[in-house]
Design an enzyme around this catalytic site. Structure first.
Site: not given
Length: 482
Positions: A127-129, A132, A251
């Site tokens: 998801l993150d990273p 995104d 971010r």
């Protein structure tokens, strides 16, 4: 059958396994220390398509030489510190690797060797990273294709309990070990905001939270507190943006109200120390009240402890606020009411059980690890509760109109994903599915890139985002004209 080796069986593994085994030409071998997790992963799946083996990979790394040669691709869901050791073995056996973790400098150093071996080491597939980066690059590349420039990028991401289940002082719950979440509080943050590079030291980072409002497709507005996430500056180059044109690169991480106050309070008491504390290992073990009195250096009676607690927390909050004001940050900051925050902190500390006269400390040797063990129990999801994943990018995109005037647009890319009660969480879906899809691309020979990389190019992000959409994980994009 196309052979895939999966290392680890944590909470994100199940969606990856389920996705890959929708195909009847894939066989998965899953290695994990935990038999109960292996049983959960394989439950209901065709026995001819999945083999589970209980193995302590972290302490028997060489045993992978038996399994890696038999597969086309390895998925590593082990702790991030293990990825490079696995990657070196993949290079030696000329096998591809997929991880959901950030590309570390050590992993980056394997690029040439991986290319020489004809191997793809594909990272940042979560998801993150992960999502995104892919959703960001889709917008950025589309803007460049039209001759436009991106002058501002602000990204927010949070994996949280759904608001109706954010029913504790932190407004947060853990579905895995909290160590990584708490450790982030000890990291500074750096970003570019309106042309100015800002640095936030860790001791005030959670005292300068931004107000963040995110409006979902159904018209509901959710109010969050946002905190800067590590160093945003490298993403100017990672996203192939022009340093001369970018004025904002930020971010951040989303949290419900309460989280920042509790983190700051626990830091003030001394619970974020990573040094071994012999007092935790005393026999008999201290009660939580006794240990808190030791941390604060006060008498072990409740009135003295409460007085010292309030004084320590108030002093820390006051100093943080004064320092933040002296730094004169230009980004929006939530105004803090010290009295209200101190009360929230004291109530939360009591709720956690840190003032218990009977409950004994279960020592993990260091204050932060001992705290993590407690929070893992106190801030866990109950049956039937669901989480929410919120990801939003805000771009300012500039271009020229036909008459030469400047055209400025705000473009948004947004994902709001709820977990399934008594099923996969939103967090596990948004990490496990990208991992599974990326693996599918590799076993189908749909990728030509070799070496160490993330999913920053159309070769990866276009098919992965498209297939995520078919699984119900879809970014919505909309434009606001300035």
């Amino acid at each position: 059958m196309k052979e895939v080796l999966l290392l680890g069986s944590g909470f994100v593994a199940k969606p990856a396994v389920d996705y890959l085994l929708k195909r009847n030409d894939v066989h998965l071998t899953v290695l994990s220390l935990f038999q109960n997790e292996l049983d959960n992963i394989s439950k209901g799946l065709p026995t001819e398509q999945i083999t589970t083996i209980q193995l302590d990979v972290m302490n028997n790394l060489e045993s992978l030489n038996e399994y890696i040669p038999k597969c086309l691709v390895v998925i590593s869901l082990l702790p991030a510190t293990m990825h490079c050791a696995v990657a070196k073995m993949c290079i030696a056996h000329k096998k591809h690797l997929v991880t959901a973790s950030y590309i570390s400098p050590e992993m980056r150093s394997l690029d040439a060797a991986a290319k020489d071996a004809g191997v793809l080491l594909l990272n940042e597939l979560g998801l993150d990273p992960g999502i995104d980066h892919m959703s960001s690059m889709k917008i950025i590349d589309a803007a460049k294709a039209k001759g436009a420039t991106v002058s501002s990028f602000i990204s927010w991401c949070g994996a949280l309990p759904a608001q109706e289940f954010a029913d504790n002082p932190f407004g947060y719950k853990f579905s895995w070990s909290p160590r990584g979440v708490l450790s982030s509080a000890s990291l500074p943050a750096t970003f570019l905001w309106n042309g100015s590079i800002d640095n936030i030291p860790p001791h005030i980072k959670f005292g300068v939270m931004q107000p963040v409002s995110i409006r979902s497709a159904d018209g509901t507005t959710m109010e969050f507190e946002g905190v800067a996430n590590r160093d945003s500056l490298p993403y100017i180059d990672a996203y192939s943006l022009d340093r001369a044109q970018v004025k904002t690169m930020y971010r951040g991480t989303l949290r419900w109200k309460g989280f920042s106050v509790m983190i700051r309070a626990l830091v003030a008491v001394g619970f974020f120390s990573t040094e071994k504390d012999e007092r935790l290992s005393a026999n008999p073990a201290p009660t939580w009240q006794q240990y808190v009195s030791q941390l604060l250096g006060c008498n072990n009676n409740i009135s003295d402890i409460e007085y010292c607690l309030e004084s320590s927390i108030r002093d820390a909050f006051t100093k943080q606020k004064a320092e933040a004001e002296s730094l004169n940050y230009k980004f929006p900051i939530i105004s803090r009411d010290i009295d209200a925050d101190v009360k929230t902190a004291l109530d939360g500390i009591k709720w956690i059980g840190l003032l218990s006269e009977t409950d004994q400390v279960v020592s993990k040797h260091t204050p932060i690890d001992t705290l993590c063990a407690l929070l893992e129990k106190k801030l866990s999801y109950n049956a039937g509760e669901r989480d929410i994943v919120v990801l939003q990018h805000e771009f300012i995109i500039e271009s020229n109109n036909a008459d030469g005037s400047k055209k400025i647009e705000k473009e948004y890319s947004q994902l709001i994903c709820y977990g399934k009660p008594n099923g996969s969480s939103g967090t596990s879906l948004t990490v496990g599915l990208p991992v599974g899809i990326a693996t599918e691309l590799i076993i189908d020979d749909a990728t030509t890139t070799r070496g160490v990389t993330g999913p920053m190019t159309p070769e990866f992000y276009l098919p992965i985002l498209e297939r995520l959409g078919k699984e119900g994980i879809e970014m919505s994009e909309f434009t606001v004209h300035e």
